[in-house]
Design an enzyme around this catalytic site. Sequence first.
Site, mmCIF file in Angstrom:
data_model
loop_
_atom_site.group_PDB
_atom_site.id
_atom_site.type_symbol
_atom_site.label_atom_id
_atom_site.label_comp_id
_atom_site.label_asym_id
_atom_site.label_seq_id
_atom_site.Cartn_x
_atom_site.Cartn_y
_atom_site.Cartn_z
ATOM 1 N N GLU A 351 -2.712 37.775 -37.021
ATOM 2 C CA GLU A 351 -2.678 39.235 -36.916
ATOM 3 C C GLU A 351 -1.829 39.831 -38.033
ATOM 4 O O GLU A 351 -2.092 40.941 -38.499
ATOM 5 C CB GLU A 351 -2.144 39.659 -35.540
ATOM 6 C CG GLU A 351 -2.605 41.048 -35.128
ATOM 7 C CD GLU A 351 -2.400 41.326 -33.654
ATOM 8 O OE1 GLU A 351 -3.401 41.510 -32.940
ATOM 9 O OE2 GLU A 351 -1.233 41.359 -33.211
ATOM 10 N N HIS A 382 -5.902 12.743 -29.160
ATOM 11 C CA HIS A 382 -7.111 12.238 -28.511
ATOM 12 C C HIS A 382 -8.233 13.268 -28.527
ATOM 13 O O HIS A 382 -9.226 13.110 -27.819
ATOM 14 C CB HIS A 382 -6.789 11.820 -27.074
ATOM 15 C CG HIS A 382 -5.801 10.703 -27.003
ATOM 16 N ND1 HIS A 382 -6.163 9.373 -27.004
ATOM 17 C CD2 HIS A 382 -4.440 10.716 -26.962
ATOM 18 C CE1 HIS A 382 -5.083 8.612 -26.944
ATOM 19 N NE2 HIS A 382 -4.018 9.410 -26.924
ATOM 20 N N LYS A 509 -12.287 48.201 -30.274
ATOM 21 C CA LYS A 509 -11.892 48.884 -29.037
ATOM 22 C C LYS A 509 -12.657 50.203 -28.888
ATOM 23 O O LYS A 509 -13.109 50.552 -27.791
ATOM 24 C CB LYS A 509 -10.384 49.166 -29.045
ATOM 25 C CG LYS A 509 -9.494 47.936 -28.996
ATOM 26 C CD LYS A 509 -8.034 48.372 -29.039
ATOM 27 C CE LYS A 509 -7.086 47.205 -29.096
ATOM 28 N NZ LYS A 509 -5.674 47.640 -29.185
#
Length: 547
Positions: A351, A382, A509
Site C-alpha cells: 500500500e 512444505h 469503493k
Amino acid sequence: MSLVESPPWQALKSKYQELSSLHMRDFFAQDKKRGTRLSLEAAGLYFDYSKNRVDEKTIDLLCESANACNLPLRIEQLFSGKLTNESGEMVGFHTALRQVNNFSFKTNNNAIQEIHASWEKIKKLSIRIREGDYKGFTNKSITDIVNIGIGGSSLGPQMAYNALKPYVKAPLRCHFISNLDDTDFYETVRTLNPETTLFIITSKTFTTKETLENARRATEWLMQAAKKENLIQTHFMAVTAAPEKAHEFGIQKDNIFMLWPWVGGRFSVWSAAGLSLAIAIGWEEFFEFLRGAHAMDTHFRQAEFNKNMPILLALLSIWYINFFHAKTQAIIPYSQRLVYLPDYLTQLHMESLGKSVQLDGSAVHWQTGAVVWGDLGTNSQHSFHQLFLQGTMVIPVDFIAVLKNSRESHWQLPLIANCLGQSQTLMEGYDKEGVMRDLINQGIEHEKAEKLATYRLIRGNNPSNTIILEELNPYSLGSLLALYEHKVYVQSVIWNINPFDQWGVERGKHLAKDILQALQAETDQSSFDSSTERLINYVLKIKGNRP
C-alpha cells in the site's frame, strides 16, 4: 537529474553486470569473515545480510544513491513533522507516537501534548478494564474486547496481540472483525457474552463501509440482550480522527479516542488504534512496545548508512527490484506467534510502495514496489520453498527467527536449525558433486545416481536476510515493526514517491456503490463495461430478478 541518471545509479548498473554471473559460494570461500562483516546488532535485533549478492563496493554505491536522493534530510523531516501531502497537510508523523524519552521536538508541541493526553486516557481505561472495574450493562466486568476495523485499523492490533499473547492478563481476550461478510462478525461473537463484551470501533474517517456495517451489527447484537439503547453505550469505544461522526453514531464523547489525520492506518498501531492491545497486555508492556520502536527510531536517525539496519534492508530491496528485476519478496517468520506478521508487512509494503507517480506529479520511470508475501516457517518449507530453491525467479527472502518465546520458555533450537538451514541452502545450493556423493552413500548405483542428480540440483545464489530476536517481547516486537516501517520509507525516498497515501483503492469503493445500486435493480446499467454489465445480470438472474 532523475534517479536513473545519477552517477551512483549508473555505477550500480555496471556493478550489477559484474556481480550477476558470480556465485555467493565464492564470496564466502574468499572471505572467511564475511558473515561477521556483513551483520550488525541494534535495538534488540541481530541482522545478518551476508547472504546477499553484493560486495562492499555495492553497499557503498547504494549508500551514495541514498545520499543523492537527500535521504538524511528526508529522515529528519520524518521525525520533525515536516512531511506533507499534495494538499500541504502534514503526514507521516507516526514516529511522534513513540517518542518516549523526553520529547525533543522543536515543532508540533500541540501534537506532543495531545499524544500525552491520549496516553493517559489509554492508560486509565486499560487499568479499569484489567482490574475489573469497568462494567457492562448487567454490572459484570468486561472479559472480551472486539476490535472492529479494517486494513491498518485491524492488521496491526491483531498481529501484535497474537505476537504478545503471553503478556495478556486472563480472563481478557481480544477478537478482531474486519470483513464486510457477516460471517466474520457472527462467527466471532457466537461464543461471546454480550454482558461482558466491549467493542472498539476504529476508523480514521468514521465513514468506512465495512467498519460501520459491522458496528451496526454489534449494536443489534447488544440490543437483543440489553433491550434498551442507553444500556449498551458503555459497551462501545471509538478511535477516530472524526469524533463528531463517532458521536453521531452513538458513541459517548468520553469513549472516543483521538486518531490524528497525520497518522496513516498502516502506521497507527502505536496510537489509540492499538487500544485493544494496550488493554490486553497492560499499559506498562504497551509502553515497552513503544520503547522498542523508539530504540529503532534512534538507530535509524543516528547510525551511518552502511551500519544502519533499516537503510541496508531498504537498499538491498532496491538492489533486487531495480537491478535484478525481482517482482516479489518473501517474509518467513519462524515463530507461531508471528503468524499475522506477513499479512501486516504485505499491507505496509504494497500500500505504501504501489505507486507510479512521483512527488512532483510526473510519471515514475523505474520499477517501484514488489509483491510482498509469506507464511510461517516451517509450514512454508512444505508449501512454497520449492519455488525459492529450484524455481527460475530471483525471490529475496527475509527470515525472522526468535530464539526464545519468553523468558520462561525453552530455546527454539529445532526452529532455528530449520531457519538457518533454509538460508544456507538458498545461498550455497546443492551442486552435482554433493548430490552424487550423497546418492552413492545411500547405496545407489553410479549410473542411476547420474540420472537422479539432474533433478536434485539446487543452483543456490538466492539472496536472503536473517533477522534474529533473542526473545519475542513487546520491546523487540516494537523494534521489528519500526525496522520495516523505516525500510519502506527509505525505499519511497529513493523512488521519489509518497508512501502515505493509497488513492488507488478509492476508485473501486466508489464503483462498488454504483454496482450495488444496479444489483438492487435501482439504476440503469448502460454506464458499465460489457463484462461488468454481464456479471451484474448474471447475479440478478440467479437472484430471480431477471428472466
